[in-house]
Design a protein around this motif. Sequence first.
Motif, PDB file in Angstrom:
ATOM      1  N   TRP A 162       1.486  -8.358 -10.118  1.00 18.12           N
ATOM      2  CA  TRP A 162       1.370  -8.303 -11.564  1.00 18.12           C
ATOM      3  C   TRP A 162       0.509  -7.103 -11.910  1.00 18.12           C
ATOM      4  O   TRP A 162      -0.442  -6.782 -11.187  1.00 18.12           O
ATOM      5  N   VAL A 163       0.839  -6.426 -12.985  1.00 16.10           N
ATOM      6  CA  VAL A 163       0.049  -5.284 -13.456  1.00 16.10           C
ATOM      7  C   VAL A 163      -0.480  -5.643 -14.852  1.00 16.10           C
ATOM      8  O   VAL A 163       0.246  -5.538 -15.844  1.00 16.10           O
ATOM      9  N   PRO A 164      -1.738  -6.123 -14.916  1.00 16.34           N
ATOM     10  CA  PRO A 164      -2.277  -6.646 -16.180  1.00 16.34           C
ATOM     11  C   PRO A 164      -2.162  -5.693 -17.370  1.00 16.34           C
ATOM     12  O   PRO A 164      -1.781  -6.112 -18.458  1.00 16.34           O
ATOM     13  N   TRP A 179       0.833  -1.209   0.000  1.00 22.81           N
ATOM     14  CA  TRP A 179       0.000   0.000   0.000  1.00 22.81           C
ATOM     15  C   TRP A 179       0.866   1.257   0.000  1.00 22.81           C
ATOM     16  O   TRP A 179       0.547   2.235  -0.674  1.00 22.81           O
ATOM     17  N   ARG A 180       1.956   1.231   0.745  1.00 24.35           N
ATOM     18  CA  ARG A 180       2.862   2.387   0.795  1.00 24.35           C
ATOM     19  C   ARG A 180       3.461   2.649  -0.591  1.00 24.35           C
ATOM     20  O   ARG A 180       3.562   3.791  -1.026  1.00 24.35           O
ATOM     21  N   ILE A 181       3.859   1.593  -1.283  1.00 20.79           N
ATOM     22  CA  ILE A 181       4.431   1.761  -2.624  1.00 20.79           C
ATOM     23  C   ILE A 181       3.358   2.261  -3.605  1.00 20.79           C
ATOM     24  O   ILE A 181       3.632   3.116  -4.441  1.00 20.79           O
ATOM     25  N   LYS A 182       2.130   1.762  -3.465  1.00 24.87           N
ATOM     26  CA  LYS A 182       1.042   2.258  -4.313  1.00 24.87           C
ATOM     27  C   LYS A 182       0.760   3.730  -4.011  1.00 24.87           C
ATOM     28  O   LYS A 182       0.552   4.524  -4.933  1.00 24.87           O
ATOM     29  N   ALA A 183       0.752   4.086  -2.742  1.00 24.12           N
ATOM     30  CA  ALA A 183       0.475   5.476  -2.360  1.00 24.12           C
ATOM     31  C   ALA A 183       1.544   6.425  -2.906  1.00 24.12           C
ATOM     32  O   ALA A 183       1.251   7.573  -3.211  1.00 24.12           O
ATOM     33  N   SER A 184       2.763   5.938  -3.055  1.00 28.11           N
ATOM     34  CA  SER A 184       3.829   6.768  -3.609  1.00 28.11           C
ATOM     35  C   SER A 184       3.778   6.800  -5.137  1.00 28.11           C
ATOM     36  O   SER A 184       4.620   7.412  -5.775  1.00 28.11           O
ATOM     37  N   ARG A 185       2.795   6.111  -5.705  1.00 29.73           N
ATOM     38  CA  ARG A 185       2.535   6.064  -7.146  1.00 29.73           C
ATOM     39  C   ARG A 185       3.620   5.337  -7.941  1.00 29.73           C
ATOM     40  O   ARG A 185       3.747   5.533  -9.149  1.00 29.73           O
ATOM     41  N   VAL A 186       4.399   4.522  -7.262  1.00 30.85           N
ATOM     42  CA  VAL A 186       5.384   3.699  -7.954  1.00 30.85           C
ATOM     43  C   VAL A 186       4.680   2.509  -8.600  1.00 30.85           C
ATOM     44  O   VAL A 186       4.981   2.135  -9.726  1.00 30.85           O
ATOM     45  N   LEU A 187       3.743   1.917  -7.880  1.00 32.13           N
ATOM     46  CA  LEU A 187       2.904   0.844  -8.412  1.00 32.13           C
ATOM     47  C   LEU A 187       1.530   1.423  -8.715  1.00 32.13           C
ATOM     48  O   LEU A 187       0.990   2.173  -7.905  1.00 32.13           O
ATOM     49  N   PRO A 188       0.949   1.082  -9.848  1.00 32.48           N
ATOM     50  CA  PRO A 188      -0.403   1.575 -10.129  1.00 32.48           C
ATOM     51  C   PRO A 188      -1.423   0.921  -9.197  1.00 32.48           C
ATOM     52  O   PRO A 188      -1.205  -0.186  -8.696  1.00 32.48           O
ATOM     53  N   ARG A 223       5.617   1.227 -20.492  1.00 34.33           N
ATOM     54  CA  ARG A 223       5.022   1.424 -19.157  1.00 34.33           C
ATOM     55  C   ARG A 223       5.628   0.451 -18.149  1.00 34.33           C
ATOM     56  O   ARG A 223       5.893   0.822 -17.003  1.00 34.33           O
ATOM     57  N   LEU A 224       5.859  -0.787 -18.559  1.00 33.94           N
ATOM     58  CA  LEU A 224       6.463  -1.782 -17.674  1.00 33.94           C
ATOM     59  C   LEU A 224       7.867  -1.345 -17.275  1.00 33.94           C
ATOM     60  O   LEU A 224       8.223  -1.374 -16.093  1.00 33.94           O
ATOM     61  N   SER A 225       8.648  -0.901 -18.233  1.00 32.01           N
ATOM     62  CA  SER A 225      10.014  -0.450 -17.960  1.00 32.01           C
ATOM     63  C   SER A 225      10.025   0.776 -17.048  1.00 32.01           C
ATOM     64  O   SER A 225      10.843   0.877 -16.129  1.00 32.01           O
ATOM     65  N   THR A 226       9.105   1.711 -17.296  1.00 27.81           N
ATOM     66  CA  THR A 226       9.009   2.914 -16.464  1.00 27.81           C
ATOM     67  C   THR A 226       8.656   2.553 -15.026  1.00 27.81           C
ATOM     68  O   THR A 226       9.239   3.077 -14.073  1.00 27.81           O
ATOM     69  N   MET A 227       7.711   1.635 -14.857  1.00 27.67           N
ATOM     70  CA  MET A 227       7.334   1.200 -13.509  1.00 27.67           C
ATOM     71  C   MET A 227       8.512   0.495 -12.827  1.00 27.67           C
ATOM     72  O   MET A 227       8.798   0.740 -11.658  1.00 27.67           O
ATOM     73  N   GLN A 228       9.210  -0.376 -13.562  1.00 31.65           N
ATOM     74  CA  GLN A 228      10.351  -1.074 -12.978  1.00 31.65           C
ATOM     75  C   GLN A 228      11.441  -0.094 -12.573  1.00 31.65           C
ATOM     76  O   GLN A 228      12.053  -0.256 -11.512  1.00 31.65           O
ATOM     77  N   ASP A 229      11.682   0.943 -13.370  1.00 32.13           N
ATOM     78  CA  ASP A 229      12.654   1.976 -12.994  1.00 32.13           C
ATOM     79  C   ASP A 229      12.231   2.662 -11.697  1.00 32.13           C
ATOM     80  O   ASP A 229      13.059   2.930 -10.825  1.00 32.13           O
ATOM     81  N   GLY A 230      10.932   2.956 -11.567  1.00 30.95           N
ATOM     82  CA  GLY A 230      10.428   3.572 -10.336  1.00 30.95           C
ATOM     83  C   GLY A 230      10.613   2.658  -9.132  1.00 30.95           C
ATOM     84  O   GLY A 230      10.978   3.116  -8.046  1.00 30.95           O
ATOM     85  N   LEU A 231      10.361   1.361  -9.317  1.00 30.64           N
ATOM     86  CA  LEU A 231      10.582   0.407  -8.230  1.00 30.64           C
ATOM     87  C   LEU A 231      12.058   0.346  -7.853  1.00 30.64           C
ATOM     88  O   LEU A 231      12.398   0.270  -6.664  1.00 30.64           O
ATOM     89  N   CYS A 232      12.932   0.397  -8.843  1.00 34.75           N
ATOM     90  CA  CYS A 232      14.375   0.382  -8.569  1.00 34.75           C
ATOM     91  C   CYS A 232      14.792   1.612  -7.765  1.00 34.75           C
ATOM     92  O   CYS A 232      15.580   1.510  -6.817  1.00 34.75           O
ATOM     93  N   GLN A 233      14.252   2.765  -8.124  1.00 36.53           N
ATOM     94  CA  GLN A 233      14.568   3.984  -7.385  1.00 36.53           C
ATOM     95  C   GLN A 233      14.028   3.910  -5.962  1.00 36.53           C
ATOM     96  O   GLN A 233      14.718   4.301  -5.010  1.00 36.53           O
ATOM     97  N   PHE A 234      12.806   3.414  -5.812  1.00 39.51           N
ATOM     98  CA  PHE A 234      12.233   3.239  -4.474  1.00 39.51           C
ATOM     99  C   PHE A 234      13.123   2.304  -3.660  1.00 39.51           C
ATOM    100  O   PHE A 234      13.429   2.569  -2.504  1.00 39.51           O
TER     101      PHE A 234
END
Length: 120
Positions: free
Chosen positions: A56-58, A12-21, A66-77
């Motif tokens: 998983w993000v369907p 939930w914290r990662i979603k709230a930070s908008r890293v995960l949709p 979009r997948l690469s952008t999200m993964q980059d955000g997760l890496c930064q987090f």
Amino acid sequence: MGKYRPNITFVWRIKASRVLPTSSEIRSVYRSPGLNGCAGGADSSKHMNASAIDIWVPEYEDNLWRLSTMQDGLCQFWQYQGQSHNFGLGLYATGAIHLDTDGYRKWGFNHASSSSSCRY
């Protein structure tokens, strides 16, 4: 739900930070050793002690940008907050994401740090 609460709260914290949709789906949490083996999980998988979540993000499945952008955000987090959360991050070419709160580390398709798509 008690033993899963820290991981769900972390997601939930990662979603709230908008890293995960917000549309991210939890695919796996606890797995018995037998199910873990069938799923191809590591022998020491954090799923077997209920400290891991696979996501998983369907709608990103067929959108590599979009997948690469999200993964980059997760890496930064992971880079900036991973150590304080004892955060493990596994990113796979299929788009599957593994998050756990049982060790600060990262990996990719072959469960090795060197195969992680994180450049940090």
